[in-house]
Motif scaffolding. Structure first.
Motif: not given
Length: 142
Positions: A31-33, A61-62, A98-107
């Motif tokens: 979940g981090v790119a 994109a990230a 560029q960094s990206a982090t998923v903080v909530k991955a819901g359905r």
């Protein structure tokens, strides 16, 4: 998806962005790119700084790569909201991380935070994004 699979997928599905090798996917897992942009003249706006649309595209994109690192089911994810704060001008010629982090991955929805940095690690832009996560029952209407 693995880092290698994400790189191959993005190159195949988005050649207009990834074929020139000015944008690279440096990392993507859990979940981090992280991506890197080597700006070219096409990324500049009047005044000789990196354009806002370039920074928005890089954040999006990230974030997409971060989602793909969680599941290949994210391939059909679509951006439903993108809010970006430009904090300082990005100079031409200097690479942007560029960094990206998923903080909530819901359905059905996912929320991602992304940040762009210059080579001195100064924060250039902060972005929050929401993605719709279509399920296997989602229909495409044309």
């Amino acid at each position: 998806m693995t880092l290698s699979e994400i790189r191959d997928y993005l190159a195949a599905e988005f050649p207009q962005v990834f074929e020139s090798n000015d944008i690279t996917v440096d990392a993507a897992a859990g979940g981090v790119a992280t991506m890197r942009l080597l700006p070219a003249e096409k990324h500049l706006r009047p005044g000789g700084i990196i354009s806002g649309p370039t920074l928005m595209m890089l954040a999006d994109a990230a974030a997409y790569a971060a989602l793909l690192s969680l599941s290949d089911g994210a391939k059909m994810a679509v951006t439903t909201n993108l809010n970006i704060s430009f904090l300082r001008a990005a100079p031409p010629g200097a690479p942007i991380r560029q960094s990206a982090t998923v903080v909530k991955a819901g359905r059905r929805l996912a929320v991602v935070v992304a940040e762009a940095f210059d080579p001195a690690e100064a924060l250039l832009a902060h972005t929050t994004m929401t993605y719709a996560m279509p399920g296997s029952d989602a229909r495409v209407v044309s």
